[in-house]
Design a protein around this motif. Sequence first.
Motif, PDB file in Angstrom:
ATOM      1  N   LEU A  69       8.299  -4.124 -29.294  1.00 27.50           N
ATOM      2  CA  LEU A  69       7.176  -4.398 -28.383  1.00 27.50           C
ATOM      3  C   LEU A  69       7.760  -4.971 -27.095  1.00 27.50           C
ATOM      4  CD1 LEU A  69       4.218  -5.059 -27.506  1.00 27.50           C
ATOM      5  CD2 LEU A  69       4.399  -7.154 -28.865  1.00 27.50           C
ATOM      6  N   ALA A  70       7.335  -4.422 -25.955  1.00 31.71           N
ATOM      7  CA  ALA A  70       7.804  -4.938 -24.664  1.00 31.71           C
ATOM      8  C   ALA A  70       6.660  -4.843 -23.658  1.00 31.71           C
ATOM      9  CB  ALA A  70       9.015  -4.141 -24.190  1.00 31.71           C
ATOM     10  N   TYR A  71       6.854  -5.471 -22.493  1.00 34.25           N
ATOM     11  CA  TYR A  71       5.767  -5.597 -21.508  1.00 34.25           C
ATOM     12  C   TYR A  71       6.158  -4.936 -20.186  1.00 34.25           C
ATOM     13  CZ  TYR A  71       3.799  -8.837 -24.861  1.00 34.25           C
ATOM     14  OH  TYR A  71       3.273  -9.378 -26.005  1.00 34.25           O
ATOM     15  N   GLN A  72       5.236  -4.141 -19.641  1.00 33.27           N
ATOM     16  CA  GLN A  72       5.516  -3.361 -18.437  1.00 33.27           C
ATOM     17  C   GLN A  72       4.705  -3.846 -17.240  1.00 33.27           C
ATOM     18  OE1 GLN A  72       3.592   0.474 -20.172  1.00 33.27           O
ATOM     19  NE2 GLN A  72       3.098   0.589 -17.980  1.00 33.27           N
ATOM     20  N   SER A  73       4.930  -3.204 -16.099  1.00 39.93           N
ATOM     21  CA  SER A  73       4.111  -3.322 -14.877  1.00 39.93           C
ATOM     22  C   SER A  73       4.168  -4.691 -14.212  1.00 39.93           C
ATOM     23  CB  SER A  73       2.639  -2.973 -15.147  1.00 39.93           C
ATOM     24  OG  SER A  73       2.494  -1.843 -15.918  1.00 39.93           O
TER      25      SER A  73
ATOM     26  N   PRO B 138      -7.300   8.651 -12.241  1.00 45.02           N
ATOM     27  CA  PRO B 138      -8.303   9.389 -13.035  1.00 45.02           C
ATOM     28  C   PRO B 138      -9.255   8.453 -13.794  1.00 45.02           C
ATOM     29  CG  PRO B 138      -6.241   9.292 -14.228  1.00 45.02           C
ATOM     30  CD  PRO B 138      -6.009   8.538 -12.945  1.00 45.02           C
ATOM     31  N   LEU B 139      -9.111   7.138 -13.548  1.00 46.31           N
ATOM     32  CA  LEU B 139      -9.812   6.154 -14.390  1.00 46.31           C
ATOM     33  C   LEU B 139     -11.332   6.292 -14.332  1.00 46.31           C
ATOM     34  CD1 LEU B 139      -8.781   3.965 -16.254  1.00 46.31           C
ATOM     35  CD2 LEU B 139      -8.999   2.334 -14.404  1.00 46.31           C
TER      36      LEU B 139
ATOM     37  N   GLU C 241      -5.927   7.176 -19.673  1.00 48.81           N
ATOM     38  CA  GLU C 241      -4.782   7.509 -18.830  1.00 48.81           C
ATOM     39  C   GLU C 241      -5.010   6.921 -17.441  1.00 48.81           C
ATOM     40  OE1 GLU C 241      -2.237   8.661 -20.085  1.00 48.81           O
ATOM     41  OE2 GLU C 241      -2.816   9.939 -21.775  1.00 48.81           O
ATOM     42  N   HIS C 242      -3.981   6.417 -16.837  1.00 49.84           N
ATOM     43  CA  HIS C 242      -4.075   5.905 -15.468  1.00 49.84           C
ATOM     44  C   HIS C 242      -2.656   5.779 -14.929  1.00 49.84           C
ATOM     45  CE1 HIS C 242      -3.236   2.323 -17.698  1.00 49.84           C
ATOM     46  NE2 HIS C 242      -3.035   1.643 -16.593  1.00 49.84           N
ATOM     47  N   ILE C 243      -2.516   5.133 -13.781  1.00 48.87           N
ATOM     48  CA  ILE C 243      -1.209   5.185 -13.101  1.00 48.87           C
ATOM     49  C   ILE C 243      -0.064   4.631 -13.958  1.00 48.87           C
ATOM     50  CG2 ILE C 243      -1.468   2.980 -11.851  1.00 48.87           C
ATOM     51  CD1 ILE C 243      -0.191   4.724  -9.440  1.00 48.87           C
TER      52      ILE C 243
ATOM     53  N   ALA D 210       0.816  -1.229   0.000  1.00 47.53           N
ATOM     54  CA  ALA D 210       0.000   0.000   0.000  1.00 47.53           C
ATOM     55  C   ALA D 210       0.847   1.275   0.000  1.00 47.53           C
ATOM     56  CB  ALA D 210      -0.956  -0.003   1.179  1.00 47.53           C
ATOM     57  N   ARG D 211       1.898   1.299   0.843  1.00 44.59           N
ATOM     58  CA  ARG D 211       2.658   2.549   0.979  1.00 44.59           C
ATOM     59  C   ARG D 211       3.342   2.929  -0.343  1.00 44.59           C
ATOM     60  NH1 ARG D 211       6.411   2.394   5.713  1.00 44.59           N
ATOM     61  NH2 ARG D 211       4.605   1.472   6.730  1.00 44.59           N
ATOM     62  N   LYS D 212       3.943   1.903  -0.981  1.00 44.71           N
ATOM     63  CA  LYS D 212       4.638   2.159  -2.255  1.00 44.71           C
ATOM     64  C   LYS D 212       3.628   2.635  -3.319  1.00 44.71           C
ATOM     65  CE  LYS D 212       7.287  -0.319  -5.742  1.00 44.71           C
ATOM     66  NZ  LYS D 212       6.869  -1.478  -6.506  1.00 44.71           N
ATOM     67  N   SER D 213       2.482   1.964  -3.360  1.00 42.62           N
ATOM     68  CA  SER D 213       1.447   2.333  -4.334  1.00 42.62           C
ATOM     69  C   SER D 213       0.916   3.738  -4.069  1.00 42.62           C
ATOM     70  CB  SER D 213       0.273   1.358  -4.251  1.00 42.62           C
ATOM     71  OG  SER D 213       0.394   0.374  -5.218  1.00 42.62           O
ATOM     72  N   GLN D 214       0.692   4.039  -2.761  1.00 45.59           N
ATOM     73  CA  GLN D 214       0.191   5.377  -2.400  1.00 45.59           C
ATOM     74  C   GLN D 214       1.145   6.456  -2.897  1.00 45.59           C
ATOM     75  OE1 GLN D 214      -0.336   4.900   1.776  1.00 45.59           O
ATOM     76  NE2 GLN D 214      -2.567   4.880   1.656  1.00 45.59           N
ATOM     77  N   LYS D 215       2.437   6.179  -2.744  1.00 45.70           N
ATOM     78  CA  LYS D 215       3.453   7.139  -3.172  1.00 45.70           C
ATOM     79  C   LYS D 215       3.348   7.365  -4.689  1.00 45.70           C
ATOM     80  CE  LYS D 215       8.289   7.455  -3.428  1.00 45.70           C
ATOM     81  NZ  LYS D 215       8.200   7.004  -4.794  1.00 45.70           N
ATOM     82  N   ASN D 216       3.164   6.257  -5.425  1.00 47.15           N
ATOM     83  CA  ASN D 216       3.012   6.383  -6.880  1.00 47.15           C
ATOM     84  C   ASN D 216       1.771   7.200  -7.233  1.00 47.15           C
ATOM     85  OD1 ASN D 216       5.303   4.892  -7.250  1.00 47.15           O
ATOM     86  ND2 ASN D 216       4.234   2.956  -7.638  1.00 47.15           N
ATOM     87  N   TYR D 217       0.659   6.909  -6.532  1.00 48.22           N
ATOM     88  CA  TYR D 217      -0.576   7.663  -6.819  1.00 48.22           C
ATOM     89  C   TYR D 217      -0.414   9.136  -6.443  1.00 48.22           C
ATOM     90  CZ  TYR D 217      -3.374   3.668  -8.271  1.00 48.22           C
ATOM     91  OH  TYR D 217      -3.876   2.602  -8.985  1.00 48.22           O
ATOM     92  N   GLU D 218       0.351   9.399  -5.356  1.00 44.61           N
ATOM     93  CA  GLU D 218       0.608  10.799  -4.966  1.00 44.61           C
ATOM     94  C   GLU D 218       1.243  11.574  -6.118  1.00 44.61           C
ATOM     95  OE1 GLU D 218       3.057  11.016  -1.421  1.00 44.61           O
ATOM     96  OE2 GLU D 218       1.380  10.140  -0.289  1.00 44.61           O
ATOM     97  N   GLU D 219       2.113  10.885  -6.865  1.00 50.22           N
ATOM     98  CA  GLU D 219       2.820  11.565  -7.964  1.00 50.22           C
ATOM     99  C   GLU D 219       1.878  11.955  -9.095  1.00 50.22           C
ATOM    100  OE1 GLU D 219       6.462   9.706  -9.263  1.00 50.22           O
ATOM    101  OE2 GLU D 219       6.916   9.011  -7.246  1.00 50.22           O
ATOM    102  N   ILE D 220       0.668  11.358  -9.112  1.00 48.82           N
ATOM    103  CA  ILE D 220      -0.289  11.748 -10.174  1.00 48.82           C
ATOM    104  C   ILE D 220      -1.533  12.412  -9.555  1.00 48.82           C
ATOM    105  CG2 ILE D 220       0.560  10.003 -11.777  1.00 48.82           C
ATOM    106  CD1 ILE D 220      -2.137   8.446 -11.178  1.00 48.82           C
ATOM    107  N   GLY D 221      -1.346  12.990  -8.353  1.00 46.11           N
ATOM    108  CA  GLY D 221      -2.446  13.755  -7.752  1.00 46.11           C
ATOM    109  C   GLY D 221      -3.176  13.048  -6.624  1.00 46.11           C
TER     110      GLY D 221
END
Length: 385
Positions: free
Chosen positions: A231-235, A69-70, A272-274, A54-65
């Motif tokens: 072509l490559a794969y992310q996430s 926005p989904l 657009e999303h995280i 959660a903490r790492k994800s929250q930090k990522n979401y903080e960077e996009i507001g």
Amino acid sequence: MGSTGVLLLNLGGPDGPEDVRPFLYNLFSDPEIIRLPFPWLQKPLAWFISTSRARKSQKNYEEIGGGSPLRRITEEQAAALKTCLQSRGVDAELYVGMRYWHPFTEEAIAQIKADGIGELVVLPLYPQFSISTSGSSFRLLEALWEKDAQLQAIRYSLVPSWYDAPRYVESMVELIRQELAHCPAETTIFFSAHGVPRSYVTDAGDPYQDEIEACVALIMAALGPDHPHVLAYQSRVGPVEWLQPYTEDVIIELGAAGAKHLVVVPISFISEHIETLQEIDIEYRELAEESGIETFRRVPALNTYPGFIAALADLVTDALAAPPCTFSEVNTSRKRVKLYPQERWEWGMTTAAERWNGRLAMLGFLALLLELISGQGPLHMLGWL
Ligand SMILES: C=CC1=C(C)c2cc3[nH]c(cc4nc(cc5[nH]c(cc1n2)c(C)c5CCC(=O)O)C(CCC(=O)O)=C4C)c(C)c3C=C
Ligand SMILES: [Fe+2]
């Protein structure tokens, strides 16, 4: 027959920081996202991973507001699609059903019932089919249908995937061309698709990789052969192998090989999303700069691009005109796809085996708890934490 409805399916995302942990819990509770041999372990593991991530994800979401926005974008797409359908003489109610956050698919279905919808098109907002996305939502809907006579009376039709829909491909080509217009001639087009664990494709028969590759081929055929592309794969999440090559590795390799200009095309997302706004625009941009890439641009997600909304309207009108595509048809046409892996393990099991499942699950849960408290253990070593 009652009125016509269109149900748009998407994954959903947290609206604010406090939603991140429960959103992740819902996501990791889904057996189509983490495939475990023991259903008993699903919820404890979901609790454990969501709490530790959660903490790492929250930090990522903080960077996009602070949130995703989904929901806003999907609701804008629904409104635009309703208007586009109206202009073609189709009067339809639009519904948004998210898999892991509000508005949940169950809420959309309750509204569909309350509105007395008699004919329904179910349209996942994923161009390519994967067990983990459209497959998971279909599985949930099928379970709702099985126990509800009112839903069974609806004439519904599923759109399993639409990576080859002509106006969708055209829209992608238009957006890529617009971005290429700002780049030097020798720019590499970098398609970055969301990854899935490799075993989904090799063991469970997920058509996702084939559909991604076919989609890229259609776009490149329309763009012309002159452009170098990859072509490559992310996430990637967790310790198992995912579809390769990984986006981060290819960025580094291209930089080392002397490539200077990249245009990234997010190929499995239409909003657009995280993973576009944070992962590509921030993380991969930094990596590209460190790797010596001078131009790093990204093609925007389609969002409410008019050609794309027209593509969605084509899919709806085609589905209304054709014989309905039902849950059983999707399962038959994709019969190699194992949508219900856990039931395979449950089926035919003896009571003793079930008891052992439970005991092992409890042991696993205690081990997880211990690791969470002590901060040491195999999951730390594997990089899950
Ligand atoms: C752990 C396994 C995951 C699989 C398999 C997976 C497949 C998959 N996901 C998308 C699209 C989206 N994923 C989103 C968020 C998200 N996905 C995972 C994990 C898996 N996805 C996590 C842990 C998260 C949360 C974000 C994070 O912490 O990194 C989203 C929503 C993003 C948002 O803006 O909130 C989308 C959309 C696809 C297309 C896909 C397989 C084809
Ligand atoms: Fe995901």
